[in-house]
Design an enzyme around this catalytic site. Structure first.
Site, PDB file in Angstrom:
ATOM      1  N   PHE A 140       0.470  11.290   8.137  1.00  0.00           N
ATOM      2  CA  PHE A 140      -0.323   9.177   8.105  1.00  0.00           C
ATOM      3  C   PHE A 140      -1.552   9.774   7.765  1.00  0.00           C
ATOM      4  O   PHE A 140      -2.289  10.636   7.583  1.00  0.00           O
ATOM      5  CB  PHE A 140      -1.000   9.385   9.520  1.00  0.00           C
ATOM      6  CG  PHE A 140      -1.747   7.952   9.964  1.00  0.00           C
ATOM      7  CD1 PHE A 140      -0.298   6.961  10.006  1.00  0.00           C
ATOM      8  CD2 PHE A 140      -3.173   8.160  10.439  1.00  0.00           C
ATOM      9  CE1 PHE A 140      -1.294   5.659   9.743  1.00  0.00           C
ATOM     10  CE2 PHE A 140      -3.383   6.554  10.830  1.00  0.00           C
ATOM     11  CZ  PHE A 140      -2.226   4.994  10.457  1.00  0.00           C
ATOM     12  N   VAL A 141      -1.808   8.506   7.152  1.00  0.00           N
ATOM     13  CA  VAL A 141      -3.643   8.871   5.910  1.00  0.00           C
ATOM     14  C   VAL A 141      -4.133   7.269   6.234  1.00  0.00           C
ATOM     15  O   VAL A 141      -3.438   5.987   6.693  1.00  0.00           O
ATOM     16  CB  VAL A 141      -3.022   8.961   4.393  1.00  0.00           C
ATOM     17  CG1 VAL A 141      -2.434  10.362   4.128  1.00  0.00           C
ATOM     18  CG2 VAL A 141      -1.794   7.616   3.868  1.00  0.00           C
ATOM     19  N   ASP A 187       0.733  -1.123  -0.056  1.00  0.00           N
ATOM     20  CA  ASP A 187      -0.535  -0.118  -0.097  1.00  0.00           C
ATOM     21  C   ASP A 187       0.494   1.281   0.083  1.00  0.00           C
ATOM     22  O   ASP A 187       0.647   1.973  -0.876  1.00  0.00           O
ATOM     23  CB  ASP A 187      -0.786  -0.229   1.139  1.00  0.00           C
ATOM     24  CG  ASP A 187      -0.403  -0.097   2.479  1.00  0.00           C
ATOM     25  OD1 ASP A 187       0.901  -0.753   2.306  1.00  0.00           O
ATOM     26  OD2 ASP A 187      -1.121  -0.363   3.577  1.00  0.00           O
ATOM     27  N   ASP A 198       7.228   4.066   3.176  1.00  0.00           N
ATOM     28  CA  ASP A 198       6.948   4.866   4.272  1.00  0.00           C
ATOM     29  C   ASP A 198       8.786   4.692   4.929  1.00  0.00           C
ATOM     30  O   ASP A 198       9.507   5.490   4.290  1.00  0.00           O
ATOM     31  CB  ASP A 198       6.055   4.262   5.688  1.00  0.00           C
ATOM     32  CG  ASP A 198       6.357   6.020   6.117  1.00  0.00           C
ATOM     33  OD1 ASP A 198       6.700   6.756   6.713  1.00  0.00           O
ATOM     34  OD2 ASP A 198       5.726   5.218   7.446  1.00  0.00           O
ATOM     35  N   LYS A 241       5.570   7.964   0.319  1.00  0.00           N
ATOM     36  CA  LYS A 241       6.056   9.287   1.312  1.00  0.00           C
ATOM     37  C   LYS A 241       7.205  10.208   0.286  1.00  0.00           C
ATOM     38  O   LYS A 241       8.018   9.595   0.802  1.00  0.00           O
ATOM     39  CB  LYS A 241       5.627   8.671   3.093  1.00  0.00           C
ATOM     40  CG  LYS A 241       4.113   8.379   3.566  1.00  0.00           C
ATOM     41  CD  LYS A 241       4.125   8.761   4.899  1.00  0.00           C
ATOM     42  CE  LYS A 241       3.435   8.008   5.029  1.00  0.00           C
ATOM     43  NZ  LYS A 241       3.101   8.169   6.705  1.00  0.00           N
ATOM     44  N   ARG A 261     -10.079   0.383   6.252  1.00  0.00           N
ATOM     45  CA  ARG A 261      -9.198  -0.040   4.796  1.00  0.00           C
ATOM     46  C   ARG A 261     -10.563   0.140   4.030  1.00  0.00           C
ATOM     47  O   ARG A 261     -10.377   0.103   2.801  1.00  0.00           O
ATOM     48  CB  ARG A 261      -8.495  -1.443   5.042  1.00  0.00           C
ATOM     49  CG  ARG A 261      -7.826  -1.332   6.193  1.00  0.00           C
ATOM     50  CD  ARG A 261      -6.900  -2.794   6.414  1.00  0.00           C
ATOM     51  NE  ARG A 261      -6.309  -3.325   7.506  1.00  0.00           N
ATOM     52  CZ  ARG A 261      -5.322  -3.079   7.902  1.00  0.00           C
ATOM     53  NH1 ARG A 261      -4.377  -2.322   6.768  1.00  0.00           N
ATOM     54  NH2 ARG A 261      -4.369  -3.536   8.426  1.00  0.00           N
ATOM     55  N   ASP A 318      -4.941   1.580   7.010  1.00  0.00           N
ATOM     56  CA  ASP A 318      -5.448   1.705   8.524  1.00  0.00           C
ATOM     57  C   ASP A 318      -5.745   2.490   9.568  1.00  0.00           C
ATOM     58  O   ASP A 318      -3.657   2.249   9.486  1.00  0.00           O
ATOM     59  CB  ASP A 318      -5.590   0.137   8.988  1.00  0.00           C
ATOM     60  CG  ASP A 318      -4.823  -0.228  10.012  1.00  0.00           C
ATOM     61  OD1 ASP A 318      -3.545  -0.517   8.957  1.00  0.00           O
ATOM     62  OD2 ASP A 318      -4.234  -0.446  10.645  1.00  0.00           O
TER      63      ASP A 318
HETATM   64  P1  IMP Z   1       7.795   0.952   6.308  1.00  0.00           P
HETATM   65  O1  IMP Z   1       7.989  -0.468   6.659  1.00  0.00           O
HETATM   66  O2  IMP Z   1       7.736   1.812   7.600  1.00  0.00           O
HETATM   67  O3  IMP Z   1       7.767   1.144   4.087  1.00  0.00           O
HETATM   68  O4  IMP Z   1       5.705   0.913   6.018  1.00  0.00           O
HETATM   69  C1  IMP Z   1       4.887   0.629   5.526  1.00  0.00           C
HETATM   70  C2  IMP Z   1       3.874   0.361   6.054  1.00  0.00           C
HETATM   71  O5  IMP Z   1       3.722   0.728   7.003  1.00  0.00           O
HETATM   72  C3  IMP Z   1       2.755  -0.055   5.117  1.00  0.00           C
HETATM   73  O6  IMP Z   1       2.776  -1.297   4.533  1.00  0.00           O
HETATM   74  C4  IMP Z   1       1.617   0.516   5.912  1.00  0.00           C
HETATM   75  O7  IMP Z   1       0.673  -0.751   6.491  1.00  0.00           O
HETATM   76  C5  IMP Z   1       1.690   0.816   6.976  1.00  0.00           C
HETATM   77  N1  IMP Z   1       2.206   2.663   7.273  1.00  0.00           N
HETATM   78  C6  IMP Z   1       2.925   3.085   6.766  1.00  0.00           C
HETATM   79  N2  IMP Z   1       2.438   5.267   6.833  1.00  0.00           N
HETATM   80  C7  IMP Z   1       0.944   4.817   6.624  1.00  0.00           C
HETATM   81  C8  IMP Z   1       0.260   5.586   6.986  1.00  0.00           C
HETATM   82  O8  IMP Z   1       0.438   6.952   7.069  1.00  0.00           O
HETATM   83  N3  IMP Z   1      -1.100   4.598   7.460  1.00  0.00           N
HETATM   84  C9  IMP Z   1      -1.172   3.731   7.119  1.00  0.00           C
HETATM   85  N4  IMP Z   1      -0.299   2.732   6.963  1.00  0.00           N
HETATM   86  C10 IMP Z   1       1.004   2.945   6.941  1.00  0.00           C
HETATM   87 MG    MG Z   2      -0.827  -0.951   8.226  1.00  0.00          MG
END
Ligand code: IMP
Ligand code: MG
Length: 198
Positions: free
Chosen positions: A167-168, A115, A118, A146, A180, A174
């Site tokens: 945060f979205v 999705d 980040d 992001k 979701r 979710d």
């Molecule tokens: P990362 O490992 O930090 O890149 O984060 C990825 C995971 O964190 C994604 O698969 C999402 O499930 C969750 N995530 C990151 N940012 C958001 C947000 O703004 N809203 C909801 N879930 C997020």
């Molecule tokens: Mg999540």
């Protein structure tokens, strides 16, 4: 009065739209963008090897359904449950694999769907594991990325939208497992986020 804590406590079922501060990307815009990304994927995979799509659950479920129905080449689908957030609004820093086994990807080309990109930890951890399993190639496709420095060196091969560092929710994403099923990507009202997550 109001707020997520009290609404959960009271089992409130008021429409989720009440909790939305603003819609960031509406459904039509998402679907038009998916038309384009699907075309690019089709062009760039025109080599004959059958693709295995690995979607990260739960977040990628809606994106996966809408993107994959736009692809015309044969492919197979695997889902992988990973978690990194543990309910809050910031990545926890560790990526947990929730399934007992990994999809069989040895010798195959993988398209990884998530999705949102980040910190980058999730995509990095999953790609590394699937490479260890012997995938012949891994590309990644995310609905959102992001605009912030990544904590690990990873970028998506296909990214549909770049958003700010906020945060979205919605379209698969979710907050505490809610929202979701919203058909768009949106920002929540501050009062709908627990004080400890603001
Ligand atoms: P990362 O490992 O930090 O890149 O984060 C990825 C995971 O964190 C994604 O698969 C999402 O499930 C969750 N995530 C990151 N940012 C958001 C947000 O703004 N809203 C909801 N879930 C997020
Ligand atoms: Mg999540």
């Amino acid at each position: 009065k109001g707020g997520l804590a009290s609404s959960i406590a009271m089992g409130e079922t008021a429409p989720m739209e009440n909790d939305i501060e603003k819609i960031l990307i509406d459904q039509e815009v998402i679907l038009r963008r998916l038309d384009r990304i699907a075309e690019r994927i089709e062009e760039e995979y025109a080599s004959g090897d059958e693709l295995v799509v690995v979607a990260l659950l739960n977040g990628a479920f809606m994106f996966m359904a809408d993107l994959l129905r736009r692809l015309k080449s044969p492919l197979s689908i695997e889902c992988l449950r990973v978690s990194s957030y543990h309910g809050g609004t910031e990545s926890s820093g560790t990526v947990n694999f929730m399934d007992k086994s990994l999809p069989e990807v040895a010798g195959r080309k993988v398209l990884l769907l998530d999705d949102i990109l980040d910190s980058g930890r999730t995509l990095k951890a999953v790609s590394d594991r699937l490479m260890e399993e012997g995938a012949s190639e891994i590309r990644s496709c995310v609905l959102l990325e992001k605009d912030r420095p990544r904590e690990v060196a990873v970028e998506a091969d296909y990214s549909c939208f770049t958003i700010g560092d906020e945060f979205v929710v919605g379209y698969g994403l979710d907050y505490m497992e809610r929202y979701r099923n919203l058909p768009y990507v949106a920002v929540l009202k501050e009062e709908c986020i627990l004080p400890e997550h603001r």
